[in-house]
Design a protein around this motif. Structure first.
Motif, PDB file in Angstrom:
ATOM      1  N   ALA A  90      -3.329   4.943  11.439  1.00 45.32           N
ATOM      2  CA  ALA A  90      -3.482   6.186  12.197  1.00 45.32           C
ATOM      3  C   ALA A  90      -2.168   6.956  12.276  1.00 45.32           C
ATOM      4  CB  ALA A  90      -4.005   5.877  13.603  1.00 45.32           C
ATOM      5  N   GLU A  91      -1.090   6.328  11.844  1.00 41.33           N
ATOM      6  CA  GLU A  91       0.195   7.026  11.818  1.00 41.33           C
ATOM      7  C   GLU A  91       0.316   7.951  10.601  1.00 41.33           C
ATOM      8  OE1 GLU A  91      -0.123   3.942  12.839  1.00 41.33           O
ATOM      9  OE2 GLU A  91       0.383   4.510  14.887  1.00 41.33           O
ATOM     10  N   THR A  92      -0.618   7.855   9.673  1.00 39.52           N
ATOM     11  CA  THR A  92      -0.584   8.694   8.468  1.00 39.52           C
ATOM     12  C   THR A  92      -0.614  10.182   8.843  1.00 39.52           C
ATOM     13  OG1 THR A  92      -1.895   6.966   7.411  1.00 39.52           O
ATOM     14  CG2 THR A  92      -1.678   9.065   6.227  1.00 39.52           C
ATOM     15  N   ARG A  93       0.222  10.961   8.154  1.00 37.74           N
ATOM     16  CA  ARG A  93       0.183  12.414   8.360  1.00 37.74           C
ATOM     17  C   ARG A  93       0.005  13.161   7.043  1.00 37.74           C
ATOM     18  NH1 ARG A  93      -0.609  10.501  12.342  1.00 37.74           N
ATOM     19  NH2 ARG A  93       0.344  10.771  14.392  1.00 37.74           N
ATOM     20  N   ASP A  94       0.299  12.463   5.938  1.00 37.61           N
ATOM     21  CA  ASP A  94       0.113  13.091   4.630  1.00 37.61           C
ATOM     22  C   ASP A  94      -1.201  12.606   4.027  1.00 37.61           C
ATOM     23  OD1 ASP A  94       0.070  13.955   2.047  1.00 37.61           O
ATOM     24  OD2 ASP A  94       1.901  12.909   1.430  1.00 37.61           O
ATOM     25  N   PHE A  95      -2.169  13.497   3.960  1.00 43.23           N
ATOM     26  CA  PHE A  95      -3.498  13.108   3.499  1.00 43.23           C
ATOM     27  C   PHE A  95      -3.807  13.654   2.110  1.00 43.23           C
ATOM     28  CE2 PHE A  95      -3.672  13.040   8.155  1.00 43.23           C
ATOM     29  CZ  PHE A  95      -4.071  11.726   8.339  1.00 43.23           C
ATOM     30  N   SER A  96      -2.776  14.019   1.376  1.00 44.36           N
ATOM     31  CA  SER A  96      -3.031  14.650   0.083  1.00 44.36           C
ATOM     32  C   SER A  96      -3.753  13.684  -0.847  1.00 44.36           C
ATOM     33  CB  SER A  96      -1.710  15.125  -0.529  1.00 44.36           C
ATOM     34  OG  SER A  96      -0.742  14.118  -0.455  1.00 44.36           O
ATOM     35  N   GLY A  97      -4.665  14.236  -1.594  1.00 45.83           N
ATOM     36  CA  GLY A  97      -5.417  13.453  -2.556  1.00 45.83           C
ATOM     37  C   GLY A  97      -6.773  13.009  -2.055  1.00 45.83           C
ATOM     38  N   TYR A  98      -6.972  13.015  -0.754  1.00 49.75           N
ATOM     39  CA  TYR A  98      -8.272  12.577  -0.229  1.00 49.75           C
ATOM     40  C   TYR A  98      -9.244  13.742  -0.132  1.00 49.75           C
ATOM     41  CZ  TYR A  98      -6.094   8.132   0.645  1.00 49.75           C
ATOM     42  OH  TYR A  98      -5.454   6.950   0.467  1.00 49.75           O
TER      43      TYR A  98
END
Ligand SMILES: [Zn+2]
Ligand SMILES: [Zn+2]
Ligand SMILES: [Zn+2]
Lengths: 635, 635, 635
Positions: free
Chosen positions: C450-458
């Motif tokens: 949940a710490e993810t902030r870069d969601f590129s590619g999804y």
């Protein structure tokens, strides 16, 4: 020997005014025996050292003078309140480390040395006073050892005694213990016996070897406690000594304890047991709600006959509704008579009803008696009178050997409960399932201790579930003339709960079969057998050249045979078990029949008995049996 | 008296900035009452002896100046953390001997003398300060005595107080206690009151007389705790004093406690109760998931009207989903209004919604309020406004007597829970089943304390399950003009939990019936009645010449009658109970009707009410009732 | 990187005589890795300070000389008995205040400073001795942190450490804590951090903020314990460090702990998990009894791939029946191979079978191995050899990103378990239900912290149930190019477990939706959706202008959407969830398919895998898959 009836009586509960009329009425009802005294310590010794014998002298005299024989109980199941003052640490401790308290009964730890000495002291005082009393015709030690989960105690006293017991068992060699238990497994190795604790409150399961040793120790503590009383009584009395065992209490070795007694007795509460321990399905509980399980009592009769080496009684027979089961219905009319005759059919010397008069106070006030609290006849006394009448012309009790035997081993029950492998599985349940199957087939059965080595006279012997199976037992079975059924799980462990590895179990003489691996199954996932029936709960993968008798529908061997030795690697459902037993029965030349549901039969040396445990009449080969019906006929 | 509405408010939870707007909004919604203060001790006395009244002064003034009347609660249900420092042993101890800790509420033992004094001290300080405050129009002591299983404590303090209570009860005569309890039974006799312990952690069940005495003692401790507060408040205030009871908390005698109060109130959470205590079947829980049990609240209304001797409120009315039940659905639209009117139909003076604004923090953050955490209207306030509007033209509250009464006895509930005899059986459940049967028949009911002796005005009186039934109560019932229904289990015990023996129960004047023996039945084994219905759970074998009204299909008498006295020796299923009550209702000249499922009706002095508890409209004799519909009409 | 196999071995359990043949046989079976040492403390240090390295030196040499690579475990999960002598208070304390004892494993409290130092000491000694050993190719810290409920301890040590942790967290400002927790609620305010206790044994539920803080603290204690070992090992060794996580243990933050490791590993027991933790229905348990849940392992594979930041193993793979589940059947033939390939399909670097040889002693004697206790091949080694063979020609492991992601947050799981609101509801269960739905649709999935902030590619991101949802996460999701699914319960609490009030949740950028109120539903009362499917367990009342995607059959909005942001205010049943995900999948341009029951597929950078988890063959779009069948084909 003439078969007799009796009752359990508490003179200390009643005004002395009515003792005489009670005694007269007992005699008139045809009773022979009256058990008294076993909870009366606070009346015998109201304060420490101040003994009051007068009332008991008088009670014995009143009963004896009416021709009744007294069974006198030592009162050690109910130490008075002042005992807790003298020995504040005498209480057992439960698995959560909580001290169990005063205010009911059996509130002592078998390992507490102070209480052990007190129990010897009061026993000696009673034996000295009544050992020669002509009316005291038998003794009872304590009351229902093990009832209310009282064998196991996690007290400090138990902890010290367990260390000492282990030190003896392992010849003071801690490395031997570490090796025997496999303590290397999770760095559980001890450097000294004083480091060993009790197997409760561990983070996950303790070492099964540790648990099993603690169960064996705990059983030995009960044996020792009882033996101390027996030795004292024997110094002062020639009357036989008994103890009243309970139903499905397996936490101590009844055979070992029974070896110190002359007579084994037990307390038979068919309706209570059906609700709280017989393992019956809800459908069975509905069908037999007012009759009890058709086999549960019979199994105990046969078991305690073995424990008593032939001499056994029902010391407490349920006479009406009890107070302690989840639900407490009345017995059907006729069931008290049926239960009594069933005990006699299994060789009982005496059946005593618990209790004479329903007490209107304290814990058991809702427990029926032979007589109501208002002194009127309760239904039980009427059926008892009928049995007393019937006994007059009945043949004497004669010993007789059954054609079929089941080995029973308390140690195996501890091993299974230590590691059931599948939720809810128990050795006792496995034995009961085998016993039921034989009973459905109309067979008369003996129970034998697993220490038996002479099997002469038997035509079929069942030895399922003996997790530890000494080599000489295997040998004796294989050399007997009987058909032998072994397994599942037989010989699966050595004496210290390790899997034997060279070879793997079961390692039976003359039978080439190996348990390659073991599965436990969901209760809702039985595995069908080719030809009908199923395996359930527990099943082994079998290897070897022995010939399959039963296979799963995918072709896996389930029961295999060579000569007269059969190994079954599964817990069979009733259909499967009937199939297997019929094959073995035929090989053994046994007469078997498919009895109607709830109908049971047994043969003694002189008679054949038929019992209808159903609430409706049933047509049988010996005619129509009424509900709760008993049929006796000469052999 | 005009019927009024109110709410529960916690000014200490909110910024003082919004107090005025809150108060204005309450007044605009038509509310009269605001209960405050009952959990605020840490704000009133942040450290021992340092009192902070300013905020409470101000809150009362803000509310009062908007025309609202304050119910002021003593904060003794939530002693602050520093109290645990001053009285480390003030906590209750659970049945396993574990000290219950700080961090929620009700963390005190009623028997702790130090805390008892602290509760008096803070009550006195509050009473002194606010006793004469014109806006404080009523008081509340503590909060929900007994909630979270807090009546019974196995602490050392309770142990000492219990010994002292027994010493008084038995006039310092230990032999009287031993005799009354039948302690001879298992050598449980005491030599002195100081030997008596608490009845927990015993090996098997303790003496029921011991347990029942401990329950009576524990109830008395609550009464004493409350009385101390009442006496102090009365010294300083003329405003009426109330306490907010809970649903199905029966561990103390509410009648006794209520006798010290002017007003009885209770906290009504229909949806939570349906899930966790109403005893409903799963099918009923599904059918009434968003409405609550159709009778459970009504029974409490009638019960607490009796406790309050006519004066009673709903102090906390569920306004939306709660946070504490296993499942917490929303009420159907209209149910908050229905619940409110139902309370008024049963004679409530006021209904207060719990709580004003949903708190976004701590334990009850998921408990709905009248106002959302974001200050918007929640559905409850809208339905409350509608009721306030409807109340304007509604008639004043007038007392009225119902034609039918049920006796209710807390002591009987303790006796049943001490010895249910069948798993799951309870006195409260038995009363609820009778109450439901009467409600299905459209009858208006009063609950009466078992101490009642004047039954004038009633036409039918039900007194089931009164295990101890004093002779003068039996006499008063038999002499009343009403039809009387007694049993099952009525009069089954004397005052110390012994079975009366001369004669056996029920020993009713003018009715020749004797309970010969007693059975409890599996829930899946009801015993059919001839003519329809069944007995279930519990059944007695009846003897005597009284005429059977109901019999089993095998001819056993179940309910018998002579004159206007009927004894029923069984727990009847709904069909059986309806049959029996219709016979008695006809004899009593009562109007009865078969109401549709979930429809209920009640008559007061001025009005007839109809309530549709169903989630769908229902056709009735007064027309189509919408889902959650309320119909009022003049009588 | 080549994918590899391995096993877990305990040289200390076996005679040194057979080490060489064991090693040879491992190598011949195609194994690369051997994990050793993790329970061997009593052999490394039989008495305090007396170190015995010889046997371990020799074991490593024997294995290494056969070309095997050693994973060396620190033995801190099993402190020897003498440790309890040195640190009598080192044991964890359960919720009832009972000290957990010696005699199994994991018997230490993470907060005990003395044991913490001992664990550093033994780690340092091992790292010094083996840090440069050429055969030690990886390390493992401790064993299965959290197994057997060992994260939470209510010991005095934990109490002191928790106070200190809170003091730090709140900058020594007790008023800040009181405010953040809403302690005013029930007068729970503290005057100092030393007044704060542990949240057990409270009278009713403790403050959820208190509970959640204690869970966060307890997790941090595990992280610190592990980090101390990692730091020491790193000083002496360049080999990667791992820990073997368990299935469905969520009591500590695996992402945080994993951040200190090079490799994440886990212990995969599909059949045991199906019975004791996968949450499967009885019907599913029957259908997959010998195969395991079709998704439970896959979810953990994806989760631990994220924890290991791409590098992960199965450290313990079930090879046959286990000993610890309620029921322990055998895997179907082929399942060991299927499980192995499934791990590789999800990116595993290595799969190690637990254990090499079944131990015939101690707790796990009924746990199958690759080799039987009699040294014969067990079925697992045969399937492992097949996989080793197949691996030879298989492509190398390559990282690849999935098109769909699910956010996973341990803190959310603690929040849900702190306040499930409906009985039995859990965050893990919610995630598993979403994961299963995606798998039914044939989608390849990544788990993200949940710490993810870069969601590129999804292309599709699911973030259900994140009770606390930081504003920058909401922002990052709303700004990503993916379709976003949020809710239920997302953003329902602030960082200290308070409901945000301005505005109410979920407060999502660009989506006008507000949770007006919240309901939990009985499991037997699903609420139907218009168009098929239902909401179950948990449902929110939604307000706002966002467009409904799903509605109940009474028209209440259940899922609403604006642009690429969708909020679902309910726990959907499988039909409802499939409907919703298909809409979002289509919007995201994802390929979705309805897979047959029990069939699953996954794509990697190089291959497409198909797995048939059924016990029967199934026809699919890639042809007939045999029971337990695996199909691999190049992408
Ligand atoms: Zn004599
Ligand atoms: Zn004013
Ligand atoms: Zn080397």
């Amino acid at each position: 020997m003439k078969r007799t009836l009796g009752t359990c009586y508490y003179p200390e509960h009643w005004s002395t005014d009515i003792w005489e009329s009670d005694a007269t009425r007992m005699a008139e009802a045809g009773l022979t025996w009256v058990r008294i005294g076993e909870f009366s310590w606070s009346r015998l010794e109201p304060t420490p050292g101040q003994l009051c014998w007068n009332w008991l002298d008088q009670a014995i005299e009143v009963l004896g003078s009416r021709g009744l024989k007294v069974v006198l109980g030592t009162p050690t199941a109910t130490p008075p309140r002042w005992m807790a003052e003298r020995h504040p640490d005498m209480f057992a401790v439960n698995q959560f480390g909580q001290k169990r308290g005063f205010g009911s009964r059996r509130h002592y730890c078998f390992s507490h040395e102070g209480y052990f000495a007190e129990s010897q002291r009061i026993t000696r005082l009673m034996a000295e006073r009544y050992g020669a009393n002509p009316h005291v015709a038998a003794w009872q030690t304590d009351n229902e050892y093990g009832c209310h989960d009282t064998v196991i105690s996690y007290s400090d006293a138990a902890g010290r005694a367990f260390q000492s017991w282990l030190r003896t068992a392992f010849d003071d060699d801690i490395e031997a213990l570490n090796a025997a238990w496999g303590n290397v497994f999770w760095s559980m190795e001890y450097r000294d016996f004083t480091e060993i604790g009790l197997p409760n409150l561990t983070v996950t399961e303790p070492n099964p070897a540790h648990v099993l040793a603690f169960k064996r120790f705990s059983s030995d503590q009960v044996i020792a406690f009882n033996r101390a009383q027996v030795e004292i009584i024997k110094e002062h009395s020639a009357a036989p000594i008994s103890h009243n065992f309970m139903g499905r209490v397996t936490d101590f070795d009844h055979f070992k304890l029974g070896a110190d007694l002359e007579i084994s007795t037990w307390d038979s509460y068919p309706l209570g047991f059906l609700e709280d321990r017989a393992g019956a399905s809800a459908a069975e509980q509905r069908a037999f709600s007012q009759q009890g399980d058709p086999d549960f009592q019979a199994l105990h009769h046969d078991l305690y006959r073995a424990v008593g080496r032939g001499r056994w009684w029902v010391m407490e027979q349920q006479p009406g509704p009890v107070n302690w089961a989840p639900y407490n219905p009345s017995p059907l009319p006729g069931m008290v008579r049926l239960w009594t005759w069933e005990a006699f059919a299994h060789g009982a010397e005496a059946v005593c009803y618990f209790r004479w008069r329903q007490a209107p106070f304290a814990q058991e006030q809702m427990h029926a008696g032979m007589v109501r609290p208002d002194h009127k006849d309760a239904p039980a006394i009427i059926e008892a009178r009928q049995v007393a009448e019937e006994l007059r012309d009945a043949p004497d009790l004669q010993p007789s050997q059954a054609p079929v035997a089941i080995l029973f081993d308390y140690d195996a029950d501890w091993a299974w409960s230590t590691q059931p492998h599948g939720a809810g599985l128990s050795y006792f349940g496995l034995i009961l399932d085998h016993y039921k199957a034989l009973r459905r087939l109309g067979v008369t059965i003996d129970i034998l201790p697993a220490e038996t080595r002479d099997f002469s006279g038997y035509r079929l012997i069942l030895a399922p579930g003996l997790m530890h199976m000494p080599q000489d037992l295997k040998q004796a079975l294989s050399e007997s003339d009987a058909e032998i059924l072994v397994g599942p799980r037989s010989g699966a462990r050595d004496a210290h709960f390790n899997i034997p590895t060279s070879p793997l179990p079961p390692d039976l003489p003359g039978l080439d079969v190996t348990v390659a691996r073991v599965e436990s199954l969901r209760p809702d996932l039985p595995r069908p057998l080719a030809g009908g029936g199923a395996v359930m709960h527990y099943v082994e993968e079998l290897e070897g050249s022995a010939v399959p008798l039963l296979q799963t529908d995918s072709g896996a061997a389930v029961a295999v045979r060579d000569g007269s030795m059969t190994y079954c690697g599964a817990w069979l459902d009733p259909v499967g078990m009937d199939r297997l037993l019929k094959v073995l029965g035929q090989a053994a030349g046994l007469e078997m029949r498919d009895l109607p549901v709830g109908v049971r039969t047994r043969r003694t040396a002189t008679e054949e008995f038929w019992f209808n445990h159903n609430a409706t009449p049933v047509e049988t080969e010996v005619g129509l049996l009424p509900a709760a019906g008993v049929l006796r006929r000469p052999r």
